[in-house]
Structures are given as C-alpha cells and as structure tokens.
Design a protein around this motif. Structure first.
Motif, PDB file in Angstrom:
ATOM      1  N   LEU A 230       0.853  -1.178   0.000  1.00  0.00           N
ATOM      2  CA  LEU A 230       0.000   0.000   0.000  1.00  0.00           C
ATOM      3  C   LEU A 230       0.895   1.237   0.000  1.00  0.00           C
ATOM      4  O   LEU A 230       1.757   1.379   0.871  1.00  0.00           O
ATOM      5  CB  LEU A 230      -0.873  -0.048   1.259  1.00  0.00           C
ATOM      6  CG  LEU A 230      -1.949   0.997   1.438  1.00  0.00           C
ATOM      7  CD1 LEU A 230      -2.911   0.992   0.254  1.00  0.00           C
ATOM      8  CD2 LEU A 230      -2.716   0.730   2.734  1.00  0.00           C
ATOM      9  N   ARG A 231       0.699   2.099  -1.007  1.00  0.00           N
ATOM     10  CA  ARG A 231       1.472   3.345  -1.094  1.00  0.00           C
ATOM     11  C   ARG A 231       0.515   4.525  -1.171  1.00  0.00           C
ATOM     12  O   ARG A 231      -0.687   4.339  -1.374  1.00  0.00           O
ATOM     13  CB  ARG A 231       2.321   3.379  -2.364  1.00  0.00           C
ATOM     14  CG  ARG A 231       3.232   2.205  -2.544  1.00  0.00           C
ATOM     15  CD  ARG A 231       4.022   2.355  -3.863  1.00  0.00           C
ATOM     16  NE  ARG A 231       4.821   1.189  -4.107  1.00  0.00           N
ATOM     17  CZ  ARG A 231       6.011   0.971  -3.549  1.00  0.00           C
ATOM     18  NH1 ARG A 231       6.540   1.871  -2.731  1.00  0.00           N
ATOM     19  NH2 ARG A 231       6.679  -0.129  -3.803  1.00  0.00           N
ATOM     20  N   PHE A 232       1.045   5.720  -1.089  1.00  0.00           N
ATOM     21  CA  PHE A 232       0.185   6.903  -1.255  1.00  0.00           C
ATOM     22  C   PHE A 232       1.026   8.074  -1.706  1.00  0.00           C
ATOM     23  O   PHE A 232       2.226   8.135  -1.451  1.00  0.00           O
ATOM     24  CB  PHE A 232      -0.526   7.242   0.059  1.00  0.00           C
ATOM     25  CG  PHE A 232       0.414   7.481   1.204  1.00  0.00           C
ATOM     26  CD1 PHE A 232       0.806   6.433   2.013  1.00  0.00           C
ATOM     27  CD2 PHE A 232       0.904   8.746   1.459  1.00  0.00           C
ATOM     28  CE1 PHE A 232       1.697   6.647   3.050  1.00  0.00           C
ATOM     29  CE2 PHE A 232       1.791   8.969   2.507  1.00  0.00           C
ATOM     30  CZ  PHE A 232       2.186   7.907   3.309  1.00  0.00           C
ATOM     31  N   MET A 233       0.406   9.000  -2.403  1.00  0.00           N
ATOM     32  CA  MET A 233       1.035  10.250  -2.742  1.00  0.00           C
ATOM     33  C   MET A 233      -0.037  11.255  -3.147  1.00  0.00           C
ATOM     34  O   MET A 233      -1.065  10.851  -3.646  1.00  0.00           O
ATOM     35  CB  MET A 233       2.078  10.096  -3.855  1.00  0.00           C
ATOM     36  CG  MET A 233       1.523   9.633  -5.174  1.00  0.00           C
ATOM     37  SD  MET A 233       2.810   9.163  -6.327  1.00  0.00           S
ATOM     38  CE  MET A 233       3.910  10.545  -6.300  1.00  0.00           C
ATOM     39  N   THR A 234       0.148  12.521  -2.863  1.00  0.00           N
ATOM     40  CA  THR A 234       1.323  13.189  -2.336  1.00  0.00           C
ATOM     41  C   THR A 234       1.015  13.734  -0.952  1.00  0.00           C
ATOM     42  O   THR A 234      -0.098  14.187  -0.710  1.00  0.00           O
ATOM     43  CB  THR A 234       1.702  14.347  -3.281  1.00  0.00           C
ATOM     44  OG1 THR A 234       2.120  13.814  -4.522  1.00  0.00           O
ATOM     45  CG2 THR A 234       2.779  15.206  -2.742  1.00  0.00           C
ATOM     46  N   SER A 235       2.009  13.753  -0.083  1.00  0.00           N
ATOM     47  CA  SER A 235       1.855  14.344   1.250  1.00  0.00           C
ATOM     48  C   SER A 235       2.377  15.773   1.231  1.00  0.00           C
ATOM     49  O   SER A 235       3.385  16.048   0.603  1.00  0.00           O
ATOM     50  CB  SER A 235       2.692  13.576   2.263  1.00  0.00           C
ATOM     51  OG  SER A 235       2.169  12.316   2.472  1.00  0.00           O
ATOM     52  N   HIS A 236       1.717  16.632   1.957  1.00  0.00           N
ATOM     53  CA  HIS A 236       2.204  18.007   2.113  1.00  0.00           C
ATOM     54  C   HIS A 236       2.856  18.110   3.485  1.00  0.00           C
ATOM     55  O   HIS A 236       2.234  17.768   4.490  1.00  0.00           O
ATOM     56  CB  HIS A 236       1.020  18.974   2.009  1.00  0.00           C
ATOM     57  CG  HIS A 236       1.432  20.400   1.828  1.00  0.00           C
ATOM     58  ND1 HIS A 236       2.308  21.032   2.676  1.00  0.00           N
ATOM     59  CD2 HIS A 236       1.101  21.320   0.893  1.00  0.00           C
ATOM     60  CE1 HIS A 236       2.493  22.285   2.266  1.00  0.00           C
ATOM     61  NE2 HIS A 236       1.755  22.474   1.182  1.00  0.00           N
ATOM     62  N   PRO A 237       4.101  18.607   3.553  1.00  0.00           N
ATOM     63  CA  PRO A 237       4.792  18.655   4.850  1.00  0.00           C
ATOM     64  C   PRO A 237       4.036  19.472   5.906  1.00  0.00           C
ATOM     65  O   PRO A 237       4.161  19.204   7.092  1.00  0.00           O
ATOM     66  CB  PRO A 237       6.126  19.323   4.527  1.00  0.00           C
ATOM     67  CG  PRO A 237       6.319  19.130   3.060  1.00  0.00           C
ATOM     68  CD  PRO A 237       4.948  19.068   2.450  1.00  0.00           C
ATOM     69  N   LYS A 238       3.241  20.446   5.479  1.00  0.00           N
ATOM     70  CA  LYS A 238       2.598  21.304   6.479  1.00  0.00           C
ATOM     71  C   LYS A 238       1.626  20.512   7.344  1.00  0.00           C
ATOM     72  O   LYS A 238       1.393  20.867   8.482  1.00  0.00           O
ATOM     73  CB  LYS A 238       1.899  22.506   5.826  1.00  0.00           C
ATOM     74  CG  LYS A 238       0.493  22.261   5.323  1.00  0.00           C
ATOM     75  CD  LYS A 238      -0.121  23.561   4.831  1.00  0.00           C
ATOM     76  CE  LYS A 238      -1.247  23.328   3.856  1.00  0.00           C
ATOM     77  NZ  LYS A 238      -2.404  22.584   4.360  1.00  0.00           N
ATOM     78  N   ASP A 239       1.018  19.440   6.808  1.00  0.00           N
ATOM     79  CA  ASP A 239       0.145  18.655   7.675  1.00  0.00           C
ATOM     80  C   ASP A 239       0.412  17.152   7.611  1.00  0.00           C
ATOM     81  O   ASP A 239      -0.492  16.348   7.654  1.00  0.00           O
ATOM     82  CB  ASP A 239      -1.336  18.991   7.481  1.00  0.00           C
ATOM     83  CG  ASP A 239      -1.689  19.335   6.058  1.00  0.00           C
ATOM     84  OD1 ASP A 239      -2.613  20.122   5.852  1.00  0.00           O
ATOM     85  OD2 ASP A 239      -1.022  18.834   5.139  1.00  0.00           O
TER      86      ASP A 239
END
Ligand code: 5AD
Ligand code: SF4
Length: 435
Positions: A230-239
């Motif tokens: 299981l993968r995911f994208m994209t994460s935002h560093p602010k949250d």
C-alpha cells in the motif's frame, strides 16, 4: 477503436483509466496510436509550460491522421482544459478538435461523444463546477499489478507557483466506505501494489461528515488481509502528522516510503511559495520518520529558480538534500503559469543561470542516491517482481522503498513477492539474487 493518451501525473493516469472504462462500455476497442483510430482523446497536463507545448505539438500532428481517416473524432480533456485561455486557443486555432471537457466533466464523456457523433457539432464542457464526485465510473486498468485509487480530488493550498487549484478545483474527499470497497476489490482481484492518490492526501476527510483522518483511512485499508503493498502520494509537509508516520511504521502492508515534497530549502522562498512550513519543521518530520520507520525511503519534488531565488537560497536547497539523503528526487525548473501569483513576481535570474543550478542539483543528488543504494548492498529486501527487462532471463522489480532491483529469474515469478539479496549497486539501480 479509440486511442487515449495521458500526459502528466498519476491523477491523470487514474482519470484515463476511467475514460477507457467508459469507452469500453460505449463499445469501443482500445488501440495504442492515433493512426486509424475512430476516436483520439488527449488527457492533458498544465503543470509546466513544456507539458503544454508537447500537447499543442501533438494536437497539431493530428491534422494528418484525421486527413487519412476523416471519420476520426478528436477530444481534449484534463488540466489544460481548465484554463479559459487554452480553451479559447483550441476553439480558434484547432477547428478540427471536436470536443473539449475539463476534469470536472469527465463523467459526461459518453453523452458528449454521442452529441458529436449524431450532430457533427463541436462540444465544450468546461464550466468551473468542482463540487460532487462522480462515483461508480467503470475502469479499465492498464497494469495488472499496480492500481491507483483516488481518495481525494482538488487542492486548497494555492502554492503561489501552482496551477492545480485553478484547474482541479477545491479539495473534496471520497467516502471512506467507497475507498475501502475499491481497495478490497483490488486486493481480491490480485493487484499487488495499490497507490492512494490525492494532491494532498494529508487533508483527506476534511470535507466528510465524520472527519476521518488520512492515517485512519490508511490503517483501515492496511487491515485488509492479503498479499499487497500500500502506497500513497502526495503528502504536504505542512500537515504530515506523527500519527501518519506511526501508522506507516506499524503497518503490515504499507510501504516504507514517504514522498514528501519540500520544493525549496530556503525559508524565505518557502514563504514566497506559500508553503506554510519552514526548513526546521520539514527536518523535524523527516527525522521523526527516520527514527520510527526502519530504512525509510524518502523522495521529494524540488523547484529550482522560483522568482527571486538567489544562489544563496539555492545552496540551502542543496544542503537540505545532503542532510536528508533522499532516495530519488523529481526536480523541476520553475515555469511561470498564467493566473498564479508567482507569475507576476520579479524573476531576474536568467534561464541559463537556472539551468546551471539545476545541473548542480542533479550532480549532488546522483552522488547521494549512489551512496544510499551502495549502503543497501548485502541487505535482503522484499521485492515485488514486476517485469522482464528484455535481457535474457533478467527480471525487474521494486523494493518497498520503490527502488528498482534487477535479478536473474524465471518470468513465472512476475507478480510475486520475493526475498532478494542485494549484491551490487549501480547508481540508483540495485542488482540482486533470489534468496
Ligand atoms: N513550475 C515548476 N514546477 C512546478 N511544480 C508545480 N508547479 C510548478 C511550476 N509552475 C512541481 C512541484 C510539484 C510537482 C508536481 O510539480 O514541485 O510538487
Ligand atoms: Fe499545487 Fe501546492 Fe496543491 Fe501541490 S499542494 S497541487 S504544489 S497548490
């Protein structure tokens, strides 16, 4: 038969899989080129000018395939069609384009197509109307091992360089139960590598009644039995929360990979980009991830040459790369997008100078990636075998951290997970042997 060409990111790939699904239901077969196709659809990308130029070039070339096959219908969709100026240009300068629809109108394709085929008139469905999510569209997935599952659409962040919030509209999340159903189906259908998609997956759930977090969603999918990653994208560093990192660390199927775009290492530039975090906060998250997730693979997007960026700022980006030691990077030279705040900012650095910085960045990253890969030699890694490389008896697969591994083995292993001892590192590709 129909030909669907996709430009840009995985979100567009996922949309194209729905386009192919709808076309199949309409009775179309699929083909792999525009020559002789009864229908050509270009699903376009607006993220940088270069992407747009490629699309216009390829649309121009369709004049010839259409002349050889006069019944050919031509449709354009995707992010470029969310920009009024682009739609106007298509209307005026590309009269042989039969239909245009923006991302909000994807589900209307069968109806638009029927209109064009029965009346011969051009159709434009491009009104800005980001609201509901069209659920239940059929899907034809191209890859037998990897599947994309969208969890949210749109973006509310308005980073000052980025066109996405304008062309894909406001953030909205899919119901968790529907995502879980889709994931269950994918897993029981034998997909081995499932990627959850969204412009900013960390804001998942904010538009839903019971406000589930992304970490909760990830955990619930991870609890489904089966043999998959299981993968995911994209994460935002602010949250990007500690809860999320803990979920990855404690996960059963979640890959040890975090794609966390930082864009710039300079606090001054991050502020001008409207990113809502600084270098220190970014490093805090990264260090927490390194501490909790054994062997975590970190990747990022970076922009070089944002308006007003100086060589001093750029050096901050280089030092951040050295400090974090990313597995790989997606690096871009800033490209002004009409309608975004950054496009109006002073941009005194020449294109040649920016290219020089860009090459410097690539050199530094090459050295780091090589070092990171070399440090994996003698490890035993779980690898998903994906394909033959074309060379005799050579297979290619990926680690949990998304690093390519080449090894000798029989092609019957494709689609299985294998333990592989890493024997050699060649730049960013690993060589290994079945254990
Ligand atoms: N110019 C260059 N790169 C851009 N990106 C987004 N907008 C632009 C732009 N105008 C990059 C960012 C983002 C990635 C998907 O594309 O790095 O994370
Ligand atoms: Fe663009 Fe920023 Fe939204 Fe990513 S988070 S899609 S870079 S506006």
């Amino acid at each position: 038969v129909a030909f669907v060409e996709t430009y840009g990111c995985q979100q567009n790939e996922a949309d194209s899989e729905q386009i192919r699904g709808m076309l199949e239901h309409c009775g179309y077969g699929l083909t792999d080129g525009p020559e002789g196709a009864d229908l050509v659809i270009f699903n376009t990308c607006a993220i940088r000018e270069h992407a747009e130029q490629r699309v216009f070039g390829n649309v121009g070339a369709l004049v010839h395939t259409r002349r050889r096959h006069p019944r050919q219908k031509i449709f354009l969709c995707g992010c470029m069609m969310g920009q009024p100026a682009v739609v106007e240009r298509v209307r005026k300068s590309y009269p042989y384009v039969d239909g245009v629809f923006s991302t909000h109108h994807l589900w209307e394709l069968p109806q638009l197509l029927l209109g064009v085929l029965t009346t011969g008139k051009r159709v434009f469905s491009v009104e800005d109307s980001a609201g509901a999510i069209a659920e239940g569209l059929p899907v034809v997935r191209e890859n037998k091992l990897k599947a994309w599952v969208s969890v949210m659409y749109g973006c509310n962040n308005f980073c000052t360089y980025c066109i996405v919030p304008y062309v894909r509209g406001r953030e909205r999340s899919r119901e968790k139960s529907l995502i879980l159903d889709e994931a269950r189906q994918m897993i029981s259908a034998g997909y081995k590598d499932i990627t959850l998609l969204g412009q900013n997956v960390n804001s998942y759930g904010k538009t839903l009644a019971d406000k589930p977090t992304f970490a909760q969603l990830l955990h619930e999918i991870d609890s489904i039995d089966g043999d998959y990653w299981l993968r995911f994208m994209t994460s935002h560093p602010k949250d990007c929360s500690k809860e999320l990192i803990d979920t990855i660390a404690n996960g059963t199927h979640i890959s040890k990979h975090l794609h966390l775009p930082f864009q710039s290492g300079s606090d001054r530039i991050l502020k001008a980009m409207n990113r809502h975090y600084d270098r220190k906060k970014y490093l805090d998250i990264v260090n927490y991830a390194k501490e909790k997730i054994d062997g975590v693979s970190l990747t990022s997007d970076i922009i070089v040459g944002f308006p007003g960026e100086t060589y001093e700022d750029f050096k901050e980006t280089l030092s951040l790369i050295r400090e974090v030691e990313f597995t790989s990077l997606f690096t871009f030279i800033y490209s002004p997008r009409v309608g975004t705040p950054a496009a109006k900012m002073d941009d005194p650095i020449s294109a040649e100078e920016k290219s020089k910085w860009f090459r410097e960045l690539l050199d530094v990253q090459e050295e780091i990636a090589a070092k990171r890969c070399a440090s994996m030699v003698n490890n035993t890694e779980k690898v998903l075998i994906e394909s033959e490389t074309g060379k005799n008896g050579e297979l290619s697969g990926r680690t949990s951290g998304n690093i390519i591994v080449e090894l000798k083995g029989d092609k019957s292993l494709i689609g299985t997970f294998q333990n592989v001892k890493i024997t050699q590192a060649r730049n960013w590709i690993l060589k290994g042997e079945l254990v």
